[in-house]
Design a protein around this motif. Sequence first.
Motif, mmCIF file in Angstrom:
data_model
loop_
_atom_site.group_PDB
_atom_site.id
_atom_site.type_symbol
_atom_site.label_atom_id
_atom_site.label_comp_id
_atom_site.label_asym_id
_atom_site.label_seq_id
_atom_site.Cartn_x
_atom_site.Cartn_y
_atom_site.Cartn_z
ATOM 1 N N ALA A 132 0.825 -1.206 0.000
ATOM 2 C CA ALA A 132 0.000 0.000 0.000
ATOM 3 C C ALA A 132 0.861 1.259 0.000
ATOM 4 O O ALA A 132 0.534 2.255 -0.668
ATOM 5 C CB ALA A 132 -0.922 0.000 1.214
ATOM 6 N N ILE A 133 1.982 1.226 0.732
ATOM 7 C CA ILE A 133 2.887 2.376 0.777
ATOM 8 C C ILE A 133 3.446 2.672 -0.609
ATOM 9 O O ILE A 133 3.516 3.824 -1.042
ATOM 10 C CB ILE A 133 4.020 2.124 1.790
ATOM 11 C CG1 ILE A 133 3.464 2.158 3.224
ATOM 12 C CG2 ILE A 133 5.133 3.162 1.641
ATOM 13 C CD1 ILE A 133 4.459 1.733 4.267
ATOM 14 N N VAL A 134 3.844 1.610 -1.315
ATOM 15 C CA VAL A 134 4.367 1.791 -2.674
ATOM 16 C C VAL A 134 3.300 2.416 -3.574
ATOM 17 O O VAL A 134 3.565 3.346 -4.342
ATOM 18 C CB VAL A 134 4.841 0.443 -3.255
ATOM 19 C CG1 VAL A 134 5.260 0.611 -4.708
ATOM 20 C CG2 VAL A 134 5.997 -0.106 -2.437
ATOM 21 N N LEU A 135 2.076 1.912 -3.491
ATOM 22 C CA LEU A 135 0.982 2.429 -4.321
ATOM 23 C C LEU A 135 0.638 3.873 -3.970
ATOM 24 O O LEU A 135 0.391 4.704 -4.852
ATOM 25 C CB LEU A 135 -0.251 1.540 -4.165
ATOM 26 C CG LEU A 135 -0.119 0.105 -4.688
ATOM 27 C CD1 LEU A 135 -1.355 -0.709 -4.312
ATOM 28 C CD2 LEU A 135 0.083 0.091 -6.201
ATOM 29 N N LEU A 136 0.612 4.183 -2.686
ATOM 30 C CA LEU A 136 0.234 5.526 -2.247
ATOM 31 C C LEU A 136 1.264 6.579 -2.635
ATOM 32 O O LEU A 136 0.931 7.755 -2.795
ATOM 33 C CB LEU A 136 0.035 5.543 -0.733
ATOM 34 C CG LEU A 136 -1.301 4.993 -0.233
ATOM 35 C CD1 LEU A 136 -1.247 4.727 1.257
ATOM 36 C CD2 LEU A 136 -2.429 5.961 -0.557
ATOM 37 N N GLU A 271 -4.756 18.088 -3.527
ATOM 38 C CA GLU A 271 -3.811 17.305 -4.315
ATOM 39 C C GLU A 271 -4.543 16.152 -4.998
ATOM 40 O O GLU A 271 -5.496 15.593 -4.459
ATOM 41 C CB GLU A 271 -2.696 16.772 -3.415
ATOM 42 C CG GLU A 271 -1.820 17.869 -2.838
ATOM 43 C CD GLU A 271 -0.671 17.320 -2.016
ATOM 44 O OE1 GLU A 271 -0.542 16.084 -1.936
ATOM 45 O OE2 GLU A 271 0.094 18.136 -1.444
ATOM 46 N N LYS A 272 -4.089 15.785 -6.185
ATOM 47 C CA LYS A 272 -4.786 14.774 -6.975
ATOM 48 C C LYS A 272 -4.490 13.362 -6.481
ATOM 49 O O LYS A 272 -3.385 13.059 -6.057
ATOM 50 C CB LYS A 272 -4.394 14.908 -8.450
ATOM 51 C CG LYS A 272 -4.843 16.229 -9.089
ATOM 52 C CD LYS A 272 -4.443 16.288 -10.554
ATOM 53 C CE LYS A 272 -4.905 17.593 -11.184
ATOM 54 N NZ LYS A 272 -4.517 17.676 -12.620
ATOM 55 N N MET A 273 -5.505 12.512 -6.555
ATOM 56 C CA MET A 273 -5.373 11.088 -6.215
ATOM 57 C C MET A 273 -5.707 10.280 -7.464
ATOM 58 O O MET A 273 -6.851 10.278 -7.918
ATOM 59 C CB MET A 273 -6.332 10.716 -5.085
ATOM 60 C CG MET A 273 -5.939 11.250 -3.728
ATOM 61 S SD MET A 273 -4.650 10.267 -2.926
ATOM 62 C CE MET A 273 -5.590 8.815 -2.458
ATOM 63 N N ASN A 274 -4.684 9.612 -8.033
ATOM 64 C CA ASN A 274 -4.946 8.801 -9.217
ATOM 65 C C ASN A 274 -5.445 7.419 -8.813
ATOM 66 O O ASN A 274 -5.539 7.085 -7.634
ATOM 67 C CB ASN A 274 -3.682 8.704 -10.091
ATOM 68 C CG ASN A 274 -2.484 8.181 -9.314
ATOM 69 O OD1 ASN A 274 -2.618 7.333 -8.429
ATOM 70 N ND2 ASN A 274 -1.304 8.687 -9.649
ATOM 71 N N TRP A 278 -5.571 5.313 -5.104
ATOM 72 C CA TRP A 278 -6.818 4.843 -4.489
ATOM 73 C C TRP A 278 -6.717 3.348 -4.171
ATOM 74 O O TRP A 278 -7.240 2.880 -3.151
ATOM 75 C CB TRP A 278 -8.010 5.116 -5.397
ATOM 76 C CG TRP A 278 -8.515 6.530 -5.316
ATOM 77 C CD1 TRP A 278 -8.552 7.461 -6.310
ATOM 78 C CD2 TRP A 278 -9.064 7.179 -4.153
ATOM 79 N NE1 TRP A 278 -9.069 8.644 -5.859
ATOM 80 C CE2 TRP A 278 -9.397 8.500 -4.537
ATOM 81 C CE3 TRP A 278 -9.286 6.781 -2.835
ATOM 82 C CZ2 TRP A 278 -9.954 9.412 -3.644
ATOM 83 C CZ3 TRP A 278 -9.840 7.689 -1.945
ATOM 84 C CH2 TRP A 278 -10.169 8.973 -2.348
ATOM 85 N N CYS A 279 -6.035 2.609 -5.051
ATOM 86 C CA CYS A 279 -5.789 1.185 -4.763
ATOM 87 C C CYS A 279 -4.928 1.043 -3.505
ATOM 88 O O CYS A 279 -5.125 0.121 -2.708
ATOM 89 C CB CYS A 279 -5.094 0.512 -5.952
ATOM 90 S SG CYS A 279 -6.149 0.303 -7.403
#
Length: 293
Positions: A132-136, A271-274, A278-279
């Motif tokens: 999750a850290i990598v994705l965020l 700030e944008k969340m792609n 979100w995953c």
Amino acid sequence: MAWLFAFLLLLSSTAQSLFAKIYSGKTDCKPEYSPVVFNFYYSLITAIGALAVGGFVFRPSHQTVLFALISAAATTVYNLAIVRAAQTGPYPVYMVSALFGGIILPTGTGIVFFGDEVRWISICGVLLMLAAIVLLTYTKTGGEKLKPVFLRCCIALFLSNGAFGFAFYLQNRFVSPRSDEITEFVTVAFAVSAAVSFVILLLKAKKETKEALVPNRAGGLSLFLSAAASCAAQNLQLYVLTLLPSAVVFTFNNGGVLVAVSLLSLLLFKEKMNAVRWCGVAAAIVSIVLLSL
């Protein structure tokens, strides 16, 4: 009850990061001085606050002083490295480095060297939180080559954030079972960090030191709120470590803060969340559920 304190720890850590971010945008201090000034006041207020919470009783053992000095060194290195990393390379890379260190080093030490028991469901939760850290923190860097100084900063962040958690782990394992020295640990750790920051500021600012130490109203308020949240977080973390396994505590807090800050950045700072991020939020939520089972 243990998870109530764990969530309070998460809220305190999130507030600490949020107000630190606000400070960076509100302070009128010169960019080359502002991180050092922030760490000086931040550490000083945290130390005084911890001493006040403990009723100004100060009787540290030799072990507490030793572990607190490790924490102080880690705090100072971390704050200096993260500023330099922000100046020389992409946010997601150094953020992953810091958070991985904060989870892997203290929990790995506990499992490998001290035989801490961790259930399989907790291991799955830890691995999912790392994903999750990598994705965020995902963003496109354009394939740019990372500078050597930036890579050194990433290594410093990994080691210093890990050493900070490791110091808390040692304090909980070797001191807390015999006596309650939370006040002494936090006070020594942050008082030393404040002293080191003051010396660094003197060397950097010289005749401008006095001017640099006078914050504007908005910057000073956000700095104070961040330090107050830090004081609460340090005391809560040592207490929560007596209630839950270290692997759960460090993963839940480090990963949870990143989720909370990502959502707050979306709501407060636009700030944008792609889709990838979100995953990451979804993966972190599932991880937290697994860790709490």
